[in-house]
Design a protein around this motif. Structure first.
Motif, PDB file in Angstrom:
ATOM      1  N   ASP A  61      83.682 -90.725 -32.152  1.00  0.00           N
ATOM      2  CA  ASP A  61      85.131 -90.676 -32.305  1.00  0.00           C
ATOM      3  C   ASP A  61      85.712 -90.016 -31.067  1.00  0.00           C
ATOM      4  OD1 ASP A  61      85.357 -91.887 -34.842  1.00  0.00           O
ATOM      5  OD2 ASP A  61      84.692 -90.019 -35.780  1.00  0.00           O
ATOM      6  N   ARG A  62      86.937 -90.426 -30.723  1.00  0.00           N
ATOM      7  CA  ARG A  62      87.592 -89.913 -29.520  1.00  0.00           C
ATOM      8  C   ARG A  62      88.979 -89.418 -29.869  1.00  0.00           C
ATOM      9  NH1 ARG A  62      88.126 -92.644 -23.664  1.00  0.00           N
ATOM     10  NH2 ARG A  62      86.351 -93.807 -24.437  1.00  0.00           N
ATOM     11  N   VAL A  63      89.334 -88.287 -29.276  1.00  0.00           N
ATOM     12  CA  VAL A  63      90.728 -87.854 -29.228  1.00  0.00           C
ATOM     13  C   VAL A  63      91.138 -87.984 -27.778  1.00  0.00           C
ATOM     14  CG1 VAL A  63      92.323 -85.921 -29.433  1.00  0.00           C
ATOM     15  CG2 VAL A  63      90.645 -86.328 -31.215  1.00  0.00           C
ATOM     16  N   ILE A  64      92.139 -88.822 -27.535  1.00  0.00           N
ATOM     17  CA  ILE A  64      92.661 -89.049 -26.194  1.00  0.00           C
ATOM     18  C   ILE A  64      94.082 -88.505 -26.152  1.00  0.00           C
ATOM     19  CG2 ILE A  64      93.421 -91.399 -26.787  1.00  0.00           C
ATOM     20  CD1 ILE A  64      92.854 -92.209 -23.876  1.00  0.00           C
ATOM     21  N   THR A  65      94.417 -87.820 -25.063  1.00  0.00           N
ATOM     22  CA  THR A  65      95.748 -87.256 -24.907  1.00  0.00           C
ATOM     23  C   THR A  65      96.248 -87.575 -23.509  1.00  0.00           C
ATOM     24  OG1 THR A  65      95.131 -85.454 -26.388  1.00  0.00           O
ATOM     25  CG2 THR A  65      97.143 -85.167 -25.089  1.00  0.00           C
ATOM     26  N   LEU A  66      97.426 -88.157 -23.433  1.00  0.00           N
ATOM     27  CA  LEU A  66      98.073 -88.447 -22.159  1.00  0.00           C
ATOM     28  C   LEU A  66      98.568 -87.131 -21.583  1.00  0.00           C
ATOM     29  CD1 LEU A  66      99.064 -90.819 -20.339  1.00  0.00           C
ATOM     30  CD2 LEU A  66     101.181 -90.727 -21.641  1.00  0.00           C
ATOM     31  N   ILE A  67      98.015 -86.696 -20.439  1.00  0.00           N
ATOM     32  CA  ILE A  67      98.400 -85.418 -19.839  1.00  0.00           C
ATOM     33  C   ILE A  67      99.282 -85.594 -18.607  1.00  0.00           C
ATOM     34  CG2 ILE A  67      96.472 -84.120 -20.796  1.00  0.00           C
ATOM     35  CD1 ILE A  67      95.083 -84.426 -18.020  1.00  0.00           C
ATOM     36  N   GLU A  68      99.345 -86.803 -18.065  1.00  0.00           N
ATOM     37  CA  GLU A  68     100.240 -87.114 -16.941  1.00  0.00           C
ATOM     38  C   GLU A  68     100.677 -88.563 -17.075  1.00  0.00           C
ATOM     39  OE1 GLU A  68      98.224 -86.400 -13.212  1.00  0.00           O
ATOM     40  OE2 GLU A  68      97.832 -84.313 -13.715  1.00  0.00           O
ATOM     41  N   GLY A  69     101.950 -88.824 -16.799  1.00  0.00           N
ATOM     42  CA  GLY A  69     102.465 -90.184 -16.840  1.00  0.00           C
ATOM     43  C   GLY A  69     103.405 -90.403 -18.011  1.00  0.00           C
ATOM     44  N   ALA A  70     104.033 -91.583 -18.012  1.00  0.00           N
ATOM     45  CA  ALA A  70     105.095 -91.891 -18.983  1.00  0.00           C
ATOM     46  C   ALA A  70     104.565 -92.393 -20.321  1.00  0.00           C
ATOM     47  CB  ALA A  70     106.043 -92.926 -18.390  1.00  0.00           C
ATOM     48  N   GLY A  71     103.462 -93.112 -20.322  1.00  0.00           N
ATOM     49  CA  GLY A  71     102.951 -93.660 -21.571  1.00  0.00           C
ATOM     50  C   GLY A  71     101.722 -94.517 -21.327  1.00  0.00           C
ATOM     51  N   LEU A  72     101.015 -94.814 -22.392  1.00  0.00           N
ATOM     52  CA  LEU A  72      99.827 -95.652 -22.325  1.00  0.00           C
ATOM     53  C   LEU A  72      99.764 -96.467 -23.604  1.00  0.00           C
ATOM     54  CD1 LEU A  72      97.083 -96.388 -20.948  1.00  0.00           C
ATOM     55  CD2 LEU A  72      96.078 -94.501 -22.267  1.00  0.00           C
ATOM     56  N   VAL A  73      99.617 -97.780 -23.457  1.00  0.00           N
ATOM     57  CA  VAL A  73      99.460 -98.664 -24.607  1.00  0.00           C
ATOM     58  C   VAL A  73      97.979 -98.983 -24.752  1.00  0.00           C
ATOM     59  CG1 VAL A  73      99.997-100.930 -25.579  1.00  0.00           C
ATOM     60  CG2 VAL A  73     101.771 -99.639 -24.350  1.00  0.00           C
ATOM     61  N   LEU A  74      97.459 -98.780 -25.963  1.00  0.00           N
ATOM     62  CA  LEU A  74      96.088 -99.156 -26.293  1.00  0.00           C
ATOM     63  C   LEU A  74      96.148-100.373 -27.193  1.00  0.00           C
ATOM     64  CD1 LEU A  74      94.367 -95.719 -27.034  1.00  0.00           C
ATOM     65  CD2 LEU A  74      94.435 -96.999 -24.890  1.00  0.00           C
ATOM     66  N   ASP A  75      95.541-101.470 -26.743  1.00  0.00           N
ATOM     67  CA  ASP A  75      95.531-102.717 -27.498  1.00  0.00           C
ATOM     68  C   ASP A  75      94.144-102.908 -28.106  1.00  0.00           C
ATOM     69  OD1 ASP A  75      95.589-105.312 -28.470  1.00  0.00           O
ATOM     70  OD2 ASP A  75      96.666-106.103 -26.732  1.00  0.00           O
ATOM     71  N   PHE A  76      94.085-102.821 -29.437  1.00  0.00           N
ATOM     72  CA  PHE A  76      92.829-102.967 -30.161  1.00  0.00           C
ATOM     73  C   PHE A  76      92.617-104.400 -30.641  1.00  0.00           C
ATOM     74  CE2 PHE A  76      93.814 -98.489 -30.413  1.00  0.00           C
ATOM     75  CZ  PHE A  76      92.581 -97.879 -30.246  1.00  0.00           C
ATOM     76  N   GLY A  77      93.468-105.336 -30.214  1.00  0.00           N
ATOM     77  CA  GLY A  77      93.360-106.726 -30.649  1.00  0.00           C
ATOM     78  C   GLY A  77      94.174-106.983 -31.890  1.00  0.00           C
ATOM     79  N   ARG A  79      95.882-104.470 -33.445  1.00  0.00           N
ATOM     80  CA  ARG A  79      97.012-103.541 -33.447  1.00  0.00           C
ATOM     81  C   ARG A  79      97.160-102.909 -32.070  1.00  0.00           C
ATOM     82  NH1 ARG A  79      93.170 -99.578 -34.959  1.00  0.00           N
ATOM     83  NH2 ARG A  79      93.768 -97.484 -34.314  1.00  0.00           N
ATOM     84  N   ARG A  80      98.364-102.437 -31.806  1.00  0.00           N
ATOM     85  CA  ARG A  80      98.656-101.723 -30.561  1.00  0.00           C
ATOM     86  C   ARG A  80      99.172-100.339 -30.887  1.00  0.00           C
ATOM     87  NH1 ARG A  80     101.710-106.426 -27.289  1.00  0.00           N
ATOM     88  NH2 ARG A  80      99.819-107.512 -26.659  1.00  0.00           N
ATOM     89  N   GLU A  81      98.746 -99.389 -30.072  1.00  0.00           N
ATOM     90  CA  GLU A  81      99.213 -98.006 -30.211  1.00  0.00           C
ATOM     91  C   GLU A  81      99.852 -97.591 -28.892  1.00  0.00           C
ATOM     92  OE1 GLU A  81      99.136 -96.158 -32.915  1.00  0.00           O
ATOM     93  OE2 GLU A  81      97.885 -97.488 -34.138  1.00  0.00           O
ATOM     94  N   HIS A  82     101.027 -96.988 -28.972  1.00  0.00           N
ATOM     95  CA  HIS A  82     101.701 -96.474 -27.783  1.00  0.00           C
ATOM     96  C   HIS A  82     101.521 -94.966 -27.746  1.00  0.00           C
ATOM     97  CE1 HIS A  82     104.912 -95.059 -25.142  1.00  0.00           C
ATOM     98  NE2 HIS A  82     104.802 -96.235 -24.558  1.00  0.00           N
ATOM     99  N   LEU A  83     100.823 -94.475 -26.737  1.00  0.00           N
ATOM    100  CA  LEU A  83     100.583 -93.051 -26.602  1.00  0.00           C
ATOM    101  C   LEU A  83     101.699 -92.428 -25.779  1.00  0.00           C
ATOM    102  CD1 LEU A  83      97.812 -94.180 -27.431  1.00  0.00           C
ATOM    103  CD2 LEU A  83      96.787 -92.417 -26.020  1.00  0.00           C
ATOM    104  N   ALA A  84     102.348 -91.449 -26.355  1.00  0.00           N
ATOM    105  CA  ALA A  84     103.375 -90.687 -25.657  1.00  0.00           C
ATOM    106  C   ALA A  84     102.710 -89.477 -24.998  1.00  0.00           C
ATOM    107  CB  ALA A  84     104.448 -90.243 -26.648  1.00  0.00           C
TER     108      ALA A  84
END
Length: 184
Positions: A61-77, A79-84
């Motif tokens: 399992d992973r916990v990912i956190t955006l520490i720099e930048g405006a955003g990151l979209v993860l596309d799982f096929g 579903r999509r998750e937008h990381l703030a």
């Protein structure tokens, strides 16, 4: 495990991503002789410069956190998750999503754990203060600060990592704090 463990950002080891399409700063692997294909815990920091696939780490399992930048979209096929920014997101890292930085390059902080060994019950950005660390705790300094744990004072530079065990954890600034607990 000899804790607390202060890992200065200047000591992180840069290496190619497992899938070869980028680079990562490997911060810590547990146990000591493990590698990125067989680990109990893996902590890393990585820039994501362009669209591309994440490396798969089956059984973790992973916990990912955006520490720099405006955003990151993860596309799982399916579903999509937008990381703030500074909003930890947990997922099965064996799913290997496609990542798309929003508004230019980004940088992420990752804590991965073999689910046979660990769970990741909590991940949050915390302001200056004191909390009771309940398990194995990973503190990623979002700003320079002092942290006290295990009776020791640690001077943390921005983006240093501190790993500590249960007990009081006093932070002198904003930090990403991820807690791991033994599985089972």
């Amino acid at each position: 495990m000899d804790l607390p463990l202060h890992l200065p950002a200047s000591t992180y080891r840069t290496m190619p991503w497992k899938n070869g399409t980028g680079a990562t700063d490997e911060i810590w692997l547990w146990p000591p002789r493990s590698d990125r294909d067989a680990f109990s815990i893996r902590i890393s920091r990585a820039p994501i410069l362009a669209d591309g696939g994440f490396s798969a780490f089956a059984g973790a399992d992973r916990v990912i956190t955006l520490i720099e930048g405006a955003g990151l979209v993860l596309d799982f096929g399916h579903r999509r998750e937008h990381l703030a920014p500074l909003a930890p997101f947990r997922f099965d890292t064996g799913l290997a999503p496609q990542g798309r930085p929003v508004g230019g390059p980004v940088r992420v902080f990752n804590v991965m754990a073999d689910r046979n060994d660990w769970t990741i019950p909590d991940a949050a950005v915390l302001e200056k203060g004191t909390a009771e660390a309940t398990g194995l705790t990973v503190l990623f300094a979002l700003e320079a600060q002092q942290a006290r744990t295990g009776g020791r004072l640690h001077d943390l530079a921005r983006q240093d990592t501190l790993i500590c065990g249960p007990g009081p954890l006093r932070r002198g600034g904003r930090a990403l704090v991820v807690t791991l607990a033994p599985a089972g």
